[in-house]
Design an enzyme around this catalytic site. Structure first.
Site, PDB file in Angstrom:
ATOM      1  N   ASN A   9      29.196   6.763  55.255  1.00 57.33           N
ATOM      2  CA  ASN A   9      30.310   7.732  56.213  1.00 57.33           C
ATOM      3  C   ASN A   9      30.377   7.072  57.539  1.00 57.33           C
ATOM      4  O   ASN A   9      29.136   7.402  58.206  1.00 57.33           O
ATOM      5  CB  ASN A   9      29.681   9.565  56.326  1.00 57.33           C
ATOM      6  CG  ASN A   9      30.039  10.267  57.365  1.00 57.33           C
ATOM      7  OD1 ASN A   9      31.741   9.721  57.617  1.00 57.33           O
ATOM      8  ND2 ASN A   9      29.476  10.897  57.461  1.00 57.33           N
ATOM      9  N   LYS A  11      32.136   7.732  60.086  1.00 52.41           N
ATOM     10  CA  LYS A  11      32.446   8.597  60.708  1.00 52.41           C
ATOM     11  C   LYS A  11      32.937   8.561  61.786  1.00 52.41           C
ATOM     12  O   LYS A  11      34.555   7.751  61.198  1.00 52.41           O
ATOM     13  CB  LYS A  11      31.239   9.050  61.780  1.00 52.41           C
ATOM     14  CG  LYS A  11      29.611   9.367  60.698  1.00 52.41           C
ATOM     15  CD  LYS A  11      28.229   9.813  61.535  1.00 52.41           C
ATOM     16  CE  LYS A  11      27.809  10.431  60.431  1.00 52.41           C
ATOM     17  NZ  LYS A  11      26.398  10.566  61.300  1.00 52.41           N
ATOM     18  N   HIS A  99      29.417  18.487  56.048  1.00 52.74           N
ATOM     19  CA  HIS A  99      29.143  17.648  57.379  1.00 52.74           C
ATOM     20  C   HIS A  99      27.792  18.201  58.173  1.00 52.74           C
ATOM     21  O   HIS A  99      28.578  18.360  58.782  1.00 52.74           O
ATOM     22  CB  HIS A  99      29.382  16.466  57.431  1.00 52.74           C
ATOM     23  CG  HIS A  99      28.374  15.659  57.803  1.00 52.74           C
ATOM     24  ND1 HIS A  99      27.938  15.351  58.899  1.00 52.74           N
ATOM     25  CD2 HIS A  99      28.073  14.324  57.608  1.00 52.74           C
ATOM     26  CE1 HIS A  99      27.006  14.114  59.931  1.00 52.74           C
ATOM     27  NE2 HIS A  99      27.171  13.940  58.376  1.00 52.74           N
ATOM     28  N   GLU A 101      27.992  17.866  60.852  1.00 54.97           N
ATOM     29  CA  GLU A 101      28.540  17.718  62.076  1.00 54.97           C
ATOM     30  C   GLU A 101      29.844  18.363  62.109  1.00 54.97           C
ATOM     31  O   GLU A 101      29.809  19.249  63.311  1.00 54.97           O
ATOM     32  CB  GLU A 101      28.840  16.104  62.626  1.00 54.97           C
ATOM     33  CG  GLU A 101      27.727  15.449  62.539  1.00 54.97           C
ATOM     34  CD  GLU A 101      27.884  13.814  62.542  1.00 54.97           C
ATOM     35  OE1 GLU A 101      26.563  13.453  63.134  1.00 54.97           O
ATOM     36  OE2 GLU A 101      29.268  13.341  62.184  1.00 54.97           O
ATOM     37  N   GLU A 171      21.512  16.617  53.787  1.00 52.14           N
ATOM     38  CA  GLU A 171      20.846  16.175  54.862  1.00 52.14           C
ATOM     39  C   GLU A 171      20.357  17.391  55.940  1.00 52.14           C
ATOM     40  O   GLU A 171      21.171  18.578  56.437  1.00 52.14           O
ATOM     41  CB  GLU A 171      22.659  15.671  55.320  1.00 52.14           C
ATOM     42  CG  GLU A 171      23.566  17.025  55.019  1.00 52.14           C
ATOM     43  CD  GLU A 171      24.276  16.792  56.007  1.00 52.14           C
ATOM     44  OE1 GLU A 171      25.147  15.541  56.530  1.00 52.14           O
ATOM     45  OE2 GLU A 171      25.471  17.354  56.795  1.00 52.14           O
ATOM     46  N   GLY A 177      20.985  10.997  62.796  1.00 50.51           N
ATOM     47  CA  GLY A 177      21.592  10.016  64.038  1.00 50.51           C
ATOM     48  C   GLY A 177      20.238  10.026  64.413  1.00 50.51           C
ATOM     49  O   GLY A 177      20.508  10.004  66.292  1.00 50.51           O
ATOM     50  N   SER A 217      18.883   9.008  58.168  1.00 49.67           N
ATOM     51  CA  SER A 217      18.342   8.302  58.734  1.00 49.67           C
ATOM     52  C   SER A 217      18.010   7.379  57.440  1.00 49.67           C
ATOM     53  O   SER A 217      17.359   6.685  57.821  1.00 49.67           O
ATOM     54  CB  SER A 217      17.387   8.157  60.020  1.00 49.67           C
ATOM     55  OG  SER A 217      18.572   9.199  60.758  1.00 49.67           O
TER      56      SER A 217
END
Length: 254
Positions: A9, A11, A99, A101, A171, A177, A217
């Site tokens: 991904n 992003k 996701h 985010e 996740e 991150g 990560s």
């Protein structure tokens, strides 16, 4: 059938030139090195790069094009949005949905994601459906209840035939991150729980055949240990997918 998958991904990263260079390096490395023929690779660049990246992927190969999101409607007056039908028309085969985010920054909830799932499947895409808990949820020891709710409300409305096309990604939000990674035991525990929930909602065969990825990560150093767990079938890779050597080493971890 259950597959081993490593999905990158990107992003909101990469320019046109950088993206072309990166995907060319990945394609060459995957073709030239012993990366394991049983591992399926997905690359999910930003929307403008989809057609360009797609043209650089070998036709009929094991590297597939994915998108990072889609709108729930097939078409219409939705400025700035991209439909699943459009994604499929430019060669995308996968789409990442839910996701953390998107959930956190854009307010996407289970009801909206259930609509996006339907739209993606109707367009012939394979959704990579993300679930995962925050640090606060984990510290309150509510991880399993939280993920069970995400699965039930966002995903388990699908028919058996629709569900067969879905990939799930766990996740943990606290590990995205941040440089922190769930231990292999923590990842396995949640992956096994997800598989149990699938068996309850559908059947044991569906649970056995569903690919469940780890995202949070994951990198070239910890991928081998994570992927060695019986219920971890690969990874949804963020930062490490932006470096061709790291990404290829993760693929080779199998």
């Amino acid at each position: 059938m259950r597959k081993n998958i490593v999905a990158g991904n990107w992003k909101m990263n990469m320019t046109l030139q950088d993206g072309q260079a990166l995907v060319s390096e990945i394609v060459n490395m995957v073709q030239d090195e012993a990366t394991g023929s049983d591992v399926e690779v997905v690359i999910a660049p930003p929307f403008p790069l989809l057609p360009i990246v797609g043209r650089l992927l070998p036709e009929g190969g094991r590297i597939h094009l994915g998108a990072q999101n889609c709108h729930q409607k097939e078409s219409g007056a939705f400025t700035g949005e991209v439909s699943a039908k459009l994604l499929a028309s430019v060669g995308a085969e996968y789409v990442i949905l839910g996701h953390s985010e998107r959930r956190q920054y854009f307010g996407e909830d289970d009801e909206l994601l259930s609509q996006k799932l339907k739209a993606a499947l109707a367009a012939g895409l394979r959704p990579i459906f993300c679930v995962g808990e925050s640090l606060e949820t984990r510290e309150r020891e509510e991880t399993f209840n939280f993920i069970a709710s995400q699965l039930k409300n966002g995903l388990f409305h699908l028919s058996n035939e629709e569900f067969e096309r879905v990939v799930i990604a766990y996740e943990p939000i606290w590990a995205i991150g941040t440089g922190k990674t769930a231990t292999s035991q923590q990842a396995q525990e949640v992956h096994a729980f997800i598989r149990e929930q699938i068996a309850r909602a559908y059947d044991a065969e569906a649970a056995l055949n569903t690919t469940i990825l780890y995202g949070g990560s994951a990198n070239a150093q910890n991928a081998r240990e994570l992927f060695s767990q019986p219920d971890v079938d690969g990874g949804l890779i963020g930062g490490a997918s932006l470096k061709s050597r790291d990404f290829t080493d993760i693929i080779k971890s199998f």
